[in-house]
Design an enzyme around this catalytic site. Structure first.
Site, PDB file in Angstrom:
ATOM      1  N   HIS A 299       0.824  -1.219   0.000  1.00  0.00           N
ATOM      2  CA  HIS A 299       0.000   0.000   0.000  1.00  0.00           C
ATOM      3  C   HIS A 299       0.854   1.263   0.000  1.00  0.00           C
ATOM      4  CE1 HIS A 299       0.227   0.855   4.443  1.00  0.00           C
ATOM      5  NE2 HIS A 299       0.215  -0.446   4.589  1.00  0.00           N
ATOM      6  N   ASP A 311       6.221   0.763   6.532  1.00  0.00           N
ATOM      7  CA  ASP A 311       4.776   0.499   6.425  1.00  0.00           C
ATOM      8  C   ASP A 311       4.137   1.564   5.565  1.00  0.00           C
ATOM      9  OD1 ASP A 311       2.209  -0.327   6.736  1.00  0.00           O
ATOM     10  OD2 ASP A 311       2.004   0.290   8.822  1.00  0.00           O
ATOM     11  N   GLU A 345      -5.039   1.797   2.861  1.00  0.00           N
ATOM     12  CA  GLU A 345      -5.015   0.532   3.611  1.00  0.00           C
ATOM     13  C   GLU A 345      -5.202   0.792   5.089  1.00  0.00           C
ATOM     14  OE1 GLU A 345      -3.448  -2.628   6.158  1.00  0.00           O
ATOM     15  OE2 GLU A 345      -2.738  -0.577   6.025  1.00  0.00           O
ATOM     16  N   GLU A 346      -4.566   1.855   5.583  1.00  0.00           N
ATOM     17  CA  GLU A 346      -4.520   2.081   7.036  1.00  0.00           C
ATOM     18  C   GLU A 346      -5.900   2.351   7.624  1.00  0.00           C
ATOM     19  OE1 GLU A 346      -2.127   1.311   8.718  1.00  0.00           O
ATOM     20  OE2 GLU A 346      -0.269   1.573   7.600  1.00  0.00           O
ATOM     21  N   ASP A 373       3.181  -6.496   3.467  1.00  0.00           N
ATOM     22  CA  ASP A 373       2.861  -5.386   4.375  1.00  0.00           C
ATOM     23  C   ASP A 373       3.319  -5.676   5.806  1.00  0.00           C
ATOM     24  OD1 ASP A 373       1.914  -2.985   5.338  1.00  0.00           O
ATOM     25  OD2 ASP A 373      -0.182  -3.621   5.433  1.00  0.00           O
ATOM     26  N   HIS A 443       3.806   2.744  12.636  1.00  0.00           N
ATOM     27  CA  HIS A 443       2.871   3.850  12.907  1.00  0.00           C
ATOM     28  C   HIS A 443       3.449   4.923  13.839  1.00  0.00           C
ATOM     29  CE1 HIS A 443      -0.880   1.140  11.963  1.00  0.00           C
ATOM     30  NE2 HIS A 443       0.019   1.138  11.000  1.00  0.00           N
TER      31      HIS A 443
END
Ligand SMILES: *[C@@H]1O[C@H](CO)[C@@H](O)[C@H](O)[C@H]1NC(C)=O
Ligand SMILES: *[C@@H]1O[C@H](CO)[C@@H](O)[C@H](O)[C@H]1NC(C)=O
Ligand SMILES: *[C@@H]1O[C@H](CO)[C@@H](O)[C@H](O)[C@H]1NC(C)=O
Ligand SMILES: *[C@@H]1O[C@H](CO)[C@@H](O)[C@H](O)[C@H]1NC(C)=O
Ligand SMILES: [Zn+2]
Length: 480
Positions: A299, A311, A345-346, A373, A443
């Site tokens: 992503h 990520d 995606e998140e 991912d 994140h």
């Protein structure tokens, strides 16, 4: 006989037809024997067919790991993430990222197009938190995706610290009018993430005015980690943010001593109308079955902190790089190779779900769907989900990865963005990397190029390219 055997009716009638020509007798066992012999022949044939790809697999690996493409995945990822920065759903940066990849993959000679999707547009705004009692201390926070904000002057309230949902239930009467701090221990991401996802609604149900949740990570240098959260229908929406492990434990210790803790939380977060975006698609068209597809993906969106290198910049780049390597070697498989760089995606696989809804009409033409991912650190194995028959084929394919020591085929192929396909029975694969540090950076501001390694990325790209190319070029699609 047909009723007795009940097996392989078409083959049976065909054999019956043959028997009528040759005047021989066919028993059900004979039919079964013929069928199992045919299966056996197919299996030994597929072993030979796949072994025949050893040279081309070696060429792909050499190009990626020690040849002209050495370090290229890393270099591409660094240029991309240094130029664009992070790319949260709905942001201008994400638009720039899509344009960047569209241009870069087009320049690379691939067939590129964009497919429109609608995506969530949450903005963080200004945010801060401070402990006021028993002493003054700034708290590092990151508001959670989809959280509401506070009034401009903030929310000031006494804190209730709990370690679990169960403890919150037990102490429900103490939660009224409080800011609930969750200090849950990290067990695993899959298990512990429930606190980030549902903590706000669970606390709102018992009358809390806001929640501060210990970041879902096994390691911290006072680093908060963000992520999506889900308000439950019919439950009051209260502001919610993650705090650091250090501050969660600090407040828990203070509470154990019976101290009164007061925190002021200010968040400017808000949700704007859904934004227009795109899934970015690059292809090498198959020469024999252009309508049949091997899909590989990562992503393009990230959180709004760090660089989104791990990520999932890495997953997006190796999916592009796999096509690059194949093209550079002048290879063109029977089926179409399609790299898809998902949007949003998140926020729960939003772009990928729209892709599935649009393309599921062609489900029978999707040979395998692949997603990376979980980082692009040193690859350990390919994870695969599919029938036993398909697994037998894939076990032969990963043997071609002997030059990079990743010949293991594991169970549990997975990924948010490919999960609709897997649930519908399409074979799927994901990349298993040595990921012990993944959730350290996940994140957070720590997700930058500094955690990436050029050689590890070369190995990931080589694995991704060999698997995708060989599956796309076999005589037959993977059995369902
Ligand atoms: C497969 O066919 C061969 C003859 O071609 C026969 O000898 C053998 O018994 C068969 N095997 C099975 C499992 O039916
Ligand atoms: C790749 O990077 C390594 C150092 O990480 C360096 O030694 C090597 O020369 C680089 N290769 C190319 C082709 O640039
Ligand atoms: C489905 O496949 C056909 C044949 O390849 C193609 O023409 C059509 O555009 C595809 N539809 C979608 C929604 O992908
Ligand atoms: C694979 O393992 C062998 C033997 O342990 C080692 O010599 C080789 O360098 C490894 N190759 C890679 C690409 O890691
Ligand atoms: Zn991700």
């Amino acid at each position: 006989m047909a009723q007795e055997s009940g097996l392989y009716p078409l083959l049976f009638f065909f054999l019956l037809f043959l028997s009528s020509l040759c005047d021989c007798h066919l028993h059900p066992e004979a039919v079964n024997r013929a069928v199992s012999n045919q299966t056996g022949r197919r299996e030994s044939h597929i072993v030979e067919e796949i072994a025949g790809y050893a040279d081309v697999a070696k060429k792909i690996i050499d190009l990626a790991v020690s040849g002209a493409a050495q370090n290229r995945s890393y270099t591409r990822l660094a240029d991309f993430t240094d130029t664009i920065g992070n790319r949260v759903s709905g942001s201008q940066n994400l638009d720039m990222a899509i344009k960047y990849m569209y241009n870069a993959m087009t320049q690379d000679g691939l067939d590129v197009h964009l497919e429109p999707v609608k995506i969530p547009h949450w903005v963080r705004g200004k945010e801060s938190a401070e402990m006021i009692a028993p002493r003054a201390k700034n708290l590092a926070i990151l508001g959670l995706g989809s959280s509401v904000g506070t009034p401009p002057e903030g929310i000031e309230a006494e804190v209730l610290v709990v370690k679990s949902f169960e403890e919150l239930k037990r102490r429900a009467s103490e939660a009224v009018g409080r800011i609930v701090v969750f200090n849950q221990p990290f067990v695993s991401y899959g298990e512990t993430v429930a606190y980030r996802e549902y903590g706000a609604s669970e606390a709102a149900k018992v009358g809390a005015v806001a929640t501060l949740i210990r970041s879902v990570t096994p390691f911290s240098i006072n680093s908060p980690h963000t992520g999506w959260q889900d308000y439950q229908d019919g439950v009051k929406h209260i502001p919610t943010a993650c705090i650091t492990i250090e501050d969660a434990e600090l407040m828990w210790r203070m509470a154990q001593r019976g101290l009164k803790i007061v925190v002021r939380l200010t968040m400017g977060a808000k949700t704007l109308p859904d934004a227009d975006s795109f899934n970015t698609v690059a292809e090498i068209k198959g020469w024999q079955h252009p309508e049949q597809v091997v899909l590989l993906s990562g992503h393009l969106d990230s959180w709004d902190v760090g660089q989104g290198a791990m990520d999932d910049g890495g997953g997006a780049i190796i999916s592009w790089e796999a096509l690059s390597l194949i093209k550079e070697l002048g290879l063109r498989p029977r089926r179409t190779l399609r790299a898809v760089l998902w949007s949003a995606e998140e926020q729960g696989g939003v772009g990928a779900q729209q892709y599935y809804d649009l393309h599921k009409v062609n489900m029978s033409n999707f040979d395998i769907v692949m997603e990376s991912d979980m980082g692009t650190f040193a690859p350990v194995a390919l994870q695969f989900a599919g029938s036993d028959a398909a697994r037998k084929v894939m076990e032969e394919v990963v043997k071609l990865l002997a030059p990079i020591n990743t010949t293991k085929l594991e169970t549990h192929g997975e990924g948010t963005d490919i999960s609709p396909w897997l649930q519908a029975g399409v074979p799927g694969a994901s990349l298993h990397v040595a990921d012990s540090r993944y959730f350290w950076f996940h994140h957070s501001e720590g997700d930058t190029m500094t955690v990436q390694d050029p050689r590890d990325m070369d190995l990931c790209s080589a694995l991704w390219a060999v698997v995708a190319y060989v599956v796309a070029d076999l005589q037959d699609m993977l059995p369902r």
